[in-house]
Design a protein around this motif. Sequence first.
Motif, short mmCIF file in Angstrom:
data_model
loop_
_atom_site.label_atom_id
_atom_site.label_comp_id
_atom_site.label_asym_id
_atom_site.label_seq_id
_atom_site.Cartn_x
_atom_site.Cartn_y
_atom_site.Cartn_z
N ALA A 98 0.83 -1.21 0.00
CA ALA A 98 0.00 0.00 0.00
C ALA A 98 0.86 1.25 0.00
N LEU A 99 1.99 1.23 0.73
CA LEU A 99 2.88 2.39 0.75
C LEU A 99 3.46 2.65 -0.63
N GLY A 100 3.84 1.61 -1.36
CA GLY A 100 4.35 1.80 -2.71
C GLY A 100 3.34 2.46 -3.62
N ILE A 101 2.08 2.04 -3.52
CA ILE A 101 1.03 2.65 -4.34
C ILE A 101 0.86 4.12 -3.99
N SER A 102 0.85 4.44 -2.70
CA SER A 102 0.68 5.83 -2.27
C SER A 102 1.85 6.70 -2.69
N GLY A 242 0.34 17.80 3.44
CA GLY A 242 -1.05 17.96 3.02
C GLY A 242 -1.47 16.89 2.03
N LEU A 243 -0.57 16.51 1.12
CA LEU A 243 -0.88 15.42 0.20
C LEU A 243 -1.07 14.11 0.94
N THR A 244 -0.30 13.91 2.02
CA THR A 244 -0.46 12.69 2.81
C THR A 244 -1.86 12.61 3.39
N GLY A 245 -2.36 13.74 3.94
CA GLY A 245 -3.72 13.74 4.46
C GLY A 245 -4.76 13.67 3.37
N GLY A 246 -4.53 14.42 2.27
CA GLY A 246 -5.51 14.40 1.18
C GLY A 246 -5.59 13.07 0.47
N SER A 247 -4.49 12.31 0.47
CA SER A 247 -4.51 11.03 -0.22
C SER A 247 -5.47 10.05 0.44
N VAL A 248 -5.75 10.22 1.74
CA VAL A 248 -6.69 9.33 2.41
C VAL A 248 -8.05 9.43 1.74
N GLY A 258 -4.23 2.11 -1.45
CA GLY A 258 -3.02 2.74 -0.96
C GLY A 258 -2.96 2.79 0.55
N LEU A 259 -1.93 3.46 1.05
CA LEU A 259 -1.71 3.52 2.49
C LEU A 259 -2.81 4.30 3.20
N GLY A 260 -3.28 5.40 2.60
CA GLY A 260 -4.31 6.19 3.23
C GLY A 260 -5.62 5.44 3.39
N ARG A 261 -6.06 4.78 2.32
CA ARG A 261 -7.31 4.03 2.39
C ARG A 261 -7.17 2.84 3.33
N THR A 262 -6.03 2.18 3.31
CA THR A 262 -5.82 1.05 4.22
C THR A 262 -5.89 1.49 5.67
N VAL A 274 -3.06 -2.83 12.11
CA VAL A 274 -2.92 -2.19 10.80
C VAL A 274 -2.91 -0.68 10.96
N LEU A 275 -3.76 -0.16 11.84
CA LEU A 275 -3.81 1.28 12.07
C LEU A 275 -2.50 1.79 12.66
N GLN A 276 -1.92 1.04 13.59
CA GLN A 276 -0.65 1.45 14.18
C GLN A 276 0.44 1.57 13.11
N ALA A 277 0.58 0.53 12.30
CA ALA A 277 1.64 0.53 11.29
C ALA A 277 1.39 1.62 10.24
N GLY A 278 0.14 1.78 9.80
CA GLY A 278 -0.16 2.80 8.81
C GLY A 278 0.05 4.20 9.33
N THR A 279 -0.34 4.46 10.57
CA THR A 279 -0.15 5.78 11.16
C THR A 279 1.33 6.10 11.31
N LEU A 280 2.10 5.12 11.78
CA LEU A 280 3.54 5.34 11.92
C LEU A 280 4.18 5.61 10.57
N ALA A 281 3.75 4.90 9.52
CA ALA A 281 4.31 5.14 8.18
C ALA A 281 3.97 6.54 7.70
N LEU A 282 2.74 7.01 7.93
CA LEU A 282 2.35 8.37 7.52
C LEU A 282 3.16 9.42 8.27
N VAL A 283 3.35 9.23 9.57
CA VAL A 283 4.12 10.19 10.36
C VAL A 283 5.58 10.22 9.90
N LEU A 284 6.19 9.06 9.69
CA LEU A 284 7.57 9.02 9.24
C LEU A 284 7.72 9.62 7.85
N LEU A 285 6.75 9.39 6.97
CA LEU A 285 6.79 9.98 5.64
C LEU A 285 6.79 11.50 5.71
N ALA A 286 5.92 12.05 6.56
CA ALA A 286 5.86 13.50 6.72
C ALA A 286 7.16 14.04 7.32
#
Length: 590
Positions: A98-102, A242-248, A258-262, A274-286
């Motif tokens: 999902a991260l690769g798609i996002s 902002g793109l990270t939030g908008g991608s959801v 993608g990562l946002g929808r997941t 799943v929420l823990q890993a996805g949230t951590l990935a979004l925070v690290l990406l930002a």
Amino acid sequence: MRSTVGTLLWRVALGALLVCGIGLLPWLSHTDPARTVLKARSADRDPSPEVLADIRAQLGLDVGPLRLLGQWLGGLPRGDAGRSWISGAEVMPGLLQALGISLLLMAVALLVAGCTAALLCARTLRTGAPRRTAGSVSAVLAALPEFLTASVLATVVGVQLGWLPALGWYGPRWTVLPALALGLPAGAVLGRLLGDLLPGAFAEPWALAAAARGLPRRSIARQALRRCLPGLLPNLGLFVVGLTGGSVAVEQIFDIPGLGRTTLQAALAQDLPVLQAGTLALVLLAAVTTGVTRLAARRLVGPALRDGALSSLHRPRPPVRRRPHLLYGVTLFAVVALGLPRDPLALDTTTRLQPPSLSHPFGTDALGRDMLARVAHGALDTLALALGISAAALLAGVVLGLLPRFSGPLVDTVNALPPVLAALLVTAVWGSGPLTPALAVTAVAWAPLAAHTSALLRQERATLHLTATRALGAGPWHVLRHELLPAVLPPVVHHALLRLPGVALALASLGFLGLGAQPPSPEWGLLLAENQPYAERAPWAVLAPAAVLALLGALAVTAAGWGRRRPRDRKAEESVSQRSPRTSELVASR
């Protein structure tokens, strides 16, 4: 030196606290994870205490918070983020896919944003003069939040015209509409910022001397663009946030895995691993994006940026004659006034999905309810809640802004959290409900006001009259009450009022994602979401609330721009705009 070390330690502590909070989500959750898992795996089974206790033991929820956090943190270096509570599959492989798609979607969206900004600034690069029509176009594009742009593109281009596919992720053609939905608003903001900076760069002595010597205009334009890039690169990090939030929202609308929808689906289903890993990935990406853009800005300028030797660009603005925000405000008020006398809950199944007419100016929805009535009553709910959030954010922003050493690193941390990500964390702890958007938006809305307060306070403390007041024996409380607060509060209150439409848009975006009010509430985001399935048969059911949301977004951008042309304190305002221009202009949403 001691102050720098203290600030660095405070930043590290904030980052560690955020990571630990994500790791403790199963323990912090007020909802019973065992009931969620039982409902997902075996809905017909009786939730007896013995069954629930057995599920808690299987999930490892009885080991205590410290051991729970240690197990989660210990598994991350090995690529082990646990197993999904719903499907039982390992979290990390699906999350990486999902991260690769996002990342691919965001890369294409950044390309769209760059092309949009280049088109808006093309005439300025050629002539050095600002282009008013480009400013109007960029204001309209920047006013549209990503979820609204995605809804309109999916409805009009994907469904009605059929030019491009609107659902799924199967090839390059399926990338176009989502990338446009994410890239157009960000490109419009970049174009506005670059269009403001370029005339000042062309007016600097080096540019005038180069033109007088007959150097090619293209070479001067290239150097002027390089002159403006250091001021834009930190903002580019905010745009990626902002793109990270908008991608959801965009991934949810276009059904992109993608990562946002997941992460969103995991939050709604209370699938906390799943929420823990996805949230951590979004925070690290930002965080990584923000750090890379700051490093790139320093590499571009070198010691001049570090030592403060590079002066800020002068931004000439033409005199303001038109006030489009007044037109937008009057139109919005007229829509609300016409719809309030109507009943937003009255059902009439004989008039389902009727097109606009004299009796129903905005048409009807799938249950025969009048769309004008629902839009108008939803405005009262949304704007009243936005007003309360703005008041709370103003109070928190002023209090924390008076403590700049404490709030400075905290503001930077909060700026890296889009409202959607904050809402996902609130949903994990409290569950989805009408208070979820309010808590999430309040958690991030105070940061720009605190930054504004700190900037004004820093300038006011350097004035001569304040030095004289202290020399006459005035104490700190007297100075704060009679000198600092009267100078700081009026512009910050004005700033908070200008942000009111942006807060309402952030609430609407969270309602659209299903993280807020539930049917039959006429909340604006919920209106757009519940009518999205009928876009092909009744496009007016989607376009009517979309038009009102676009009107509100245009009001937010034009009112903020008009307010900046008449600043009470221009120097402090420029300091805030350099810290976070997108936050100053739009929301908080995105």
